[in-house]
Design an enzyme around this catalytic site. Sequence first.
Site, PDB file in Angstrom:
ATOM      1  N   ASP A  10      12.132  66.542  24.909  1.00 44.19           N
ATOM      2  CA  ASP A  10      12.289  65.964  26.443  1.00 44.19           C
ATOM      3  C   ASP A  10      10.927  64.925  26.094  1.00 44.19           C
ATOM      4  OD1 ASP A  10      12.343  65.299  28.827  1.00 44.19           O
ATOM      5  OD2 ASP A  10      11.173  66.218  29.687  1.00 44.19           O
ATOM      6  N   SER A  11      10.810  64.197  27.347  1.00 44.89           N
ATOM      7  CA  SER A  11       9.637  62.912  27.220  1.00 44.89           C
ATOM      8  C   SER A  11       8.593  63.883  27.192  1.00 44.89           C
ATOM      9  CB  SER A  11       9.905  62.233  28.267  1.00 44.89           C
ATOM     10  OG  SER A  11       9.280  62.362  29.592  1.00 44.89           O
ATOM     11  N   CYS A  74      16.194  66.975  28.456  1.00 48.33           N
ATOM     12  CA  CYS A  74      15.993  65.106  29.170  1.00 48.33           C
ATOM     13  C   CYS A  74      17.282  64.658  29.631  1.00 48.33           C
ATOM     14  CB  CYS A  74      15.529  64.236  27.824  1.00 48.33           C
ATOM     15  SG  CYS A  74      15.549  62.909  28.440  1.00 48.33           S
ATOM     16  N   GLU A 153       3.308  64.526  34.839  1.00 47.49           N
ATOM     17  CA  GLU A 153       3.253  64.522  33.827  1.00 47.49           C
ATOM     18  C   GLU A 153       1.455  64.653  34.425  1.00 47.49           C
ATOM     19  OE1 GLU A 153       3.621  64.255  30.896  1.00 47.49           O
ATOM     20  OE2 GLU A 153       5.620  65.147  31.871  1.00 47.49           O
ATOM     21  N   CYS A 193      17.295  65.089  36.276  1.00 42.50           N
ATOM     22  CA  CYS A 193      15.910  64.708  35.442  1.00 42.50           C
ATOM     23  C   CYS A 193      15.436  66.887  35.282  1.00 42.50           C
ATOM     24  CB  CYS A 193      15.216  63.810  35.828  1.00 42.50           C
ATOM     25  SG  CYS A 193      13.338  64.076  35.173  1.00 42.50           S
ATOM     26  N   HIS A 195      12.150  67.028  34.795  1.00 41.68           N
ATOM     27  CA  HIS A 195      11.335  67.566  35.714  1.00 41.68           C
ATOM     28  C   HIS A 195      10.920  68.025  36.767  1.00 41.68           C
ATOM     29  CE1 HIS A 195       9.594  64.913  32.094  1.00 41.68           C
ATOM     30  NE2 HIS A 195       8.180  65.041  32.702  1.00 41.68           N
TER      31      HIS A 195
HETATM   32  N1  DGL Z   1      12.851  64.630  31.638  1.00 41.04           N
HETATM   33  C1  DGL Z   1      14.102  64.180  31.385  1.00 41.04           C
HETATM   34  C2  DGL Z   1      15.319  63.896  32.354  1.00 41.04           C
HETATM   35  O1  DGL Z   1      15.671  64.421  32.432  1.00 41.04           O
HETATM   36  C3  DGL Z   1      13.126  62.345  31.305  1.00 41.04           C
HETATM   37  C4  DGL Z   1      12.703  62.079  32.548  1.00 41.04           C
HETATM   38  C5  DGL Z   1      11.181  60.890  32.500  1.00 41.04           C
HETATM   39  O2  DGL Z   1      10.904  60.962  30.601  1.00 41.04           O
HETATM   40  O3  DGL Z   1      11.282  59.352  32.631  1.00 41.04           O
HETATM   41  O4  DGL Z   1      15.000  62.477  32.207  1.00 41.04           O
END
Ligand code: DGL
Length: 270
Positions: A10-11, A74, A153, A193, A195
Site C-alpha cells: 500500500d502507499s 490499496c 499517516e 480506501c 486506510h
Molecule cells: N490506502 C490506499 C487506498 O486504498 C491509498 C490511499 C492514498 O495513499 O491516498 O486507496
Amino acid sequence: MDNRPIGIFDSGLGGLTAVNALKSLLPTENFVYVGDTARVPYGGKDVDTLRLYSDQIITFLQNEHNVKLIIVACGTISTNVMDYLQAKFSVPIIDVVQPGIAACLQFCERNNKHKVGVIATTATVKSGFFQRALEKNLDLQILACPLFVPIIEAGLANTIISAKIAEEYLYNWAKSAENPDLYNLIDVLIFGCTHYPLLNEQIQRILPNVHLIDMAQSALLATNQYLSVHKMYSEKKLPSKFYVSGDVDKFNQQASKITGLEILAEKLHL
Ligand code: DGL
C-alpha cells in the site's frame, strides 16, 4: 503446500488492515509488507504514476522475496491499474476492490438493501470503477475524502481532528443529496480506501445504522479461497517482514499500534 510469503503493499499504513485480516484468517501464512510512505498519498496521483509505483513494488516483491501471491492492499491501485499489473506480472495478484464489491452485493441481496455509499480517494472516485460495478442495480452515492489519508499517516486517527473532518465530510455529503437526511442516505458503506477502516469507530458513530464494509477483510477471504483451490497454504510460520520507503521509526511506532505486532521495518529505496 507453499511456504513462500505473500506480498502485501500500500502507499502507507492502510494496507495494515489487510495484515490484521491475514493475522486472524490465515495465521500460518508468511508475508512481506511494503508501505510506500515516502510517496504517500497515492490518492491524488495520475494513472502513469500509479503504474510506475506499483510496478516498482511488485518487481521488488517478486525478485527479492519470491512471493507466491500479491495482495494489492490499496483501493487506488486496485481501481486504476489492475489490468496493467495482471498483464505484466505472472505472479497471482488479488486486489481489494472486487472482493469488497462482491461482499457489498451479497449483503444487499441478503438483506434487501439498495442504498450504497462508497468513500474513497479522489483517484478511485475518478476511475469510475465503483460506479460501473454498482450503479446499474443499486442506488449509489460516492464521495472522495482526500484528507483522511494524510491525517491517518500523521498519526491523527481517532482524535478530535479526525472526528471533526469525518463529520464535515459526511454531513456535507448528506446535505448535497436529494434527501438531506444522513440517517437515511445509505444502508451500506464501503470503505473504498484501505486506510479508512482505521477511522471505523468514529465513522460508525456518525452512521450508527449503516453496515460498514472493510475491503481488506473481503480480499483475505478471496486469498484464502485461492490458496485452498491451488493447495498453496504455508505449513511453516517464518518471521514476517516490513519495508517502508519513508521514515522507518515513525512507521514502526504507528504500525505496531495498528497491528499489535512488534515491527522493525527496513528501509526500501525505490
Ligand atoms: N490506502 C490506499 C487506498 O486504498 C491509498 C490511499 C492514498 O495513499 O491516498 O486507496
